[in-house]
Scaffold this active site. Structure first.
Site, short mmCIF file in Angstrom:
data_model
loop_
_atom_site.label_atom_id
_atom_site.label_comp_id
_atom_site.label_asym_id
_atom_site.label_seq_id
_atom_site.Cartn_x
_atom_site.Cartn_y
_atom_site.Cartn_z
N HIS A 194 2.95 -3.15 10.16
CA HIS A 194 3.45 -2.32 11.25
C HIS A 194 2.60 -1.08 11.55
O HIS A 194 2.81 -0.42 12.57
CB HIS A 194 4.92 -1.93 11.00
CG HIS A 194 5.75 -1.90 12.24
ND1 HIS A 194 7.13 -1.91 12.24
CD2 HIS A 194 5.39 -1.84 13.56
CE1 HIS A 194 7.57 -1.86 13.48
NE2 HIS A 194 6.54 -1.81 14.29
N ASP A 203 13.90 -3.06 13.79
CA ASP A 203 13.35 -2.98 12.43
C ASP A 203 14.48 -2.65 11.46
O ASP A 203 15.48 -2.04 11.85
CB ASP A 203 12.31 -1.83 12.43
CG ASP A 203 11.30 -1.87 11.30
OD1 ASP A 203 11.67 -2.26 10.18
OD2 ASP A 203 10.15 -1.46 11.54
N HIS A 255 13.74 -0.68 9.13
CA HIS A 255 13.23 0.64 8.72
C HIS A 255 12.91 1.52 9.94
O HIS A 255 12.60 0.99 11.00
CB HIS A 255 11.93 0.46 7.92
CG HIS A 255 12.02 -0.53 6.80
ND1 HIS A 255 11.64 -1.84 6.95
CD2 HIS A 255 12.49 -0.40 5.53
CE1 HIS A 255 11.85 -2.50 5.81
NE2 HIS A 255 12.37 -1.65 4.93
N ASP A 260 10.34 3.72 9.91
CA ASP A 260 8.89 3.95 9.93
C ASP A 260 8.58 5.35 10.46
O ASP A 260 7.65 5.56 11.24
CB ASP A 260 8.16 2.85 10.71
CG ASP A 260 8.35 1.48 10.04
OD1 ASP A 260 8.65 1.44 8.83
OD2 ASP A 260 8.21 0.46 10.73
N HIS A 314 2.39 1.75 6.82
CA HIS A 314 3.31 1.00 7.72
C HIS A 314 4.71 1.62 7.76
O HIS A 314 5.50 1.25 8.64
CB HIS A 314 3.38 -0.49 7.36
CG HIS A 314 4.22 -0.85 6.18
ND1 HIS A 314 4.74 -2.11 5.99
CD2 HIS A 314 4.62 -0.12 5.11
CE1 HIS A 314 5.44 -2.14 4.87
NE2 HIS A 314 5.38 -0.96 4.31
N ASP A 344 9.65 -5.69 14.29
CA ASP A 344 9.30 -5.96 12.89
C ASP A 344 10.24 -7.09 12.44
O ASP A 344 11.47 -6.94 12.52
CB ASP A 344 9.53 -4.67 12.10
CG ASP A 344 9.17 -4.77 10.63
OD1 ASP A 344 9.24 -5.86 10.06
OD2 ASP A 344 8.84 -3.71 10.05
N ASP A 355 11.26 -7.93 9.73
CA ASP A 355 12.23 -7.58 8.68
C ASP A 355 13.52 -7.00 9.25
O ASP A 355 14.48 -6.75 8.50
CB ASP A 355 11.61 -6.72 7.58
CG ASP A 355 11.29 -5.29 7.98
OD1 ASP A 355 11.96 -4.72 8.86
OD2 ASP A 355 10.37 -4.71 7.36
N GLU A 373 4.56 -7.92 10.75
CA GLU A 373 5.01 -8.10 9.36
C GLU A 373 5.33 -9.54 8.97
O GLU A 373 6.02 -9.77 7.97
CB GLU A 373 6.21 -7.17 9.03
CG GLU A 373 5.90 -5.67 9.16
CD GLU A 373 5.09 -5.09 7.99
OE1 GLU A 373 4.84 -5.80 7.01
OE2 GLU A 373 4.69 -3.90 8.10
N1 ARG Z 1 10.43 3.32 4.16
C1 ARG Z 1 9.62 2.55 3.27
C2 ARG Z 1 8.26 3.21 3.07
O1 ARG Z 1 7.96 4.21 3.66
C3 ARG Z 1 9.44 1.12 3.78
C4 ARG Z 1 8.69 1.00 5.07
C5 ARG Z 1 8.65 -0.41 5.56
N2 ARG Z 1 7.95 -0.50 6.82
C6 ARG Z 1 7.68 -1.65 7.43
N3 ARG Z 1 6.97 -1.57 8.55
N4 ARG Z 1 8.04 -2.82 6.96
O2 ARG Z 1 7.46 2.72 2.32
MN MN Z 2 8.42 -1.61 10.48
MN MN Z 3 10.53 -2.91 8.52
#
Ligand code: ARG
Ligand code: MN
Ligand code: MN
Ligand code: MN
Length: 299
Positions: free
Chosen positions: A100, A123, A125, A127, A140, A226, A228, A271
């Site tokens: 990402h 997502d 998350h 991010d 990411h 994303d 996920d 991702e």
């Molecule tokens: N918040 C966590 C981190 O900063 C997970 C980030 C996941 N991001 C993603 N693009 N899958 O590491």
């Molecule tokens: Mn993401």
């Molecule tokens: Mn994510």
């Protein structure tokens, strides 16, 4: 509009090699053929050139809390130029990732063509980390915050300018794994957020209606998807799975509604990691979602 596919094979934003093979996994899942089958004209630009991966360095712990910073920056600068050129040529950019962190390249290229760009961040998350709030040092987990204008100057200035998205023009959908610093930031600046609990209570149809209403004053909307965001039962081949996610079916509804709105002007899907997947299931699901987004109809 012709869809122009830009492969963005970055793995630099995190530590699980294989996400750099996401673009080819989606091509192998018949991305182009399936878009053509619904009558779309597709051109594939191939994968953008990536800095080399030095495996020893890639796997090592790195100082400074920003893993692979120079590689991420170089990659995103190239991607930014490609996306800019695609839009300038009158084509619809579809960026296929890649981790990402590439969103900093994509959106920096997109934003050159809009005065008031909206972003939907679909997502698990946010991010929204900066180096100090990041639990991992993985970039990411930081792209959206850098696009707003906070973080390492090299990330903030990708494309040669800063502040690409305003906080009021962002909608987060699918949130269920926010770090403490991200939660505090979302509340402080007031980003429109739909957690899984909100999606359960309201239903996805209302979430998308409200999202589009929230972004009513924007002159273009970028969708950053994303995989996920979906439940790992549906999309297991991704590096940071979080249970309790959006279903494949709800995601189709969201993408049908976004297609019908005719307001989404660019899109990226990120991702997908075939090395930790089950028989390329995640790339197949990703392609299914893209076919819906680009206008397939059930009836
Ligand atoms: N918040 C966590 C981190 O900063 C997970 C980030 C996941 N991001 C993603 N693009 N899958 O590491
Ligand atoms: Mn993401
Ligand atoms: Mn994510
Ligand atoms: Mn976490």
């Amino acid at each position: 509009k012709t869809i122009e596919i830009i492969g963005a094979p970055s793995a630099f934003g995190q530590r699980k090699l294989g996400v750099n093979m996401g673009p080819d996994a989606m091509r192998y899942a018949d991305l182009i053929e399936r878009l053509e089958a619904i009558g779309r004209v597709v051109e594939d630009k191939g994968n953008i050139e990536s800095p080399a991966i030095d495996m020893k360095k890639y796997r090592s712990e790195q100082e400074g809390g920003l893993r692979n910073l120079p590689e991420v920056v170089e990659f995103c600068e190239t991607l930014c130029s490609e996306v800019d050129a695609t839009i300038a040529a009158g084509k619809y950019p579809l960026v296929i990732g890649g981790d990402h962190s590439i969103a900093m390249g994509t959106i920096s290229g997109v934003k050159k063509h809009y005065d008031n760009l909206g972003v939907i961040w679909y997502d698990a998350h946010g991010d929204l980390n900066i180096a100090d709030s990041s639990p991992s040092g993985n970039i990411h987990g930081m792209p959206l915050r850098a696009l707003i204008g906070d973080g390492h100057p090299d990330l903030v200035n990708i494309g040669g300018y800063k502040e690409k998205v305003k906080v009021e023009n962002i909608v987060l959908i699918g949130m269920r794994d926010l770090d403490e610093g991200e939660k505090a930031y979302i509340k402080e600046v007031g980003i429109k957020t739909y957690t899984m609990s909100d999606i359960d209570r309201l239903g996805m149809a209302r979430v998308i209606e409200e999202t589009l209403a929230h972004l009513k004053n924007t002159d273009g909307i970028h969708l950053s998807l994303d995989v996920d965001a979906l439940d790992p039962l549906e999309t297991p081949g991704t590096g940071t799975t979080v249970p309790g996610g959006i279903s494949y079916r709800e995601s189709h509804l969201a993408l049908e509604m976004l297609h019908d709105s005719e307001r989404i002007t660019s899109m990226e899907i990120v991702e997908v990691n075939p090395l930790i997947d089950l028989h390329n299931k995640t790339a197949n699901q990703a392609v299914g979602l893209l076919v819906t987004f680009f206008g397939d109809k059930l009836l």
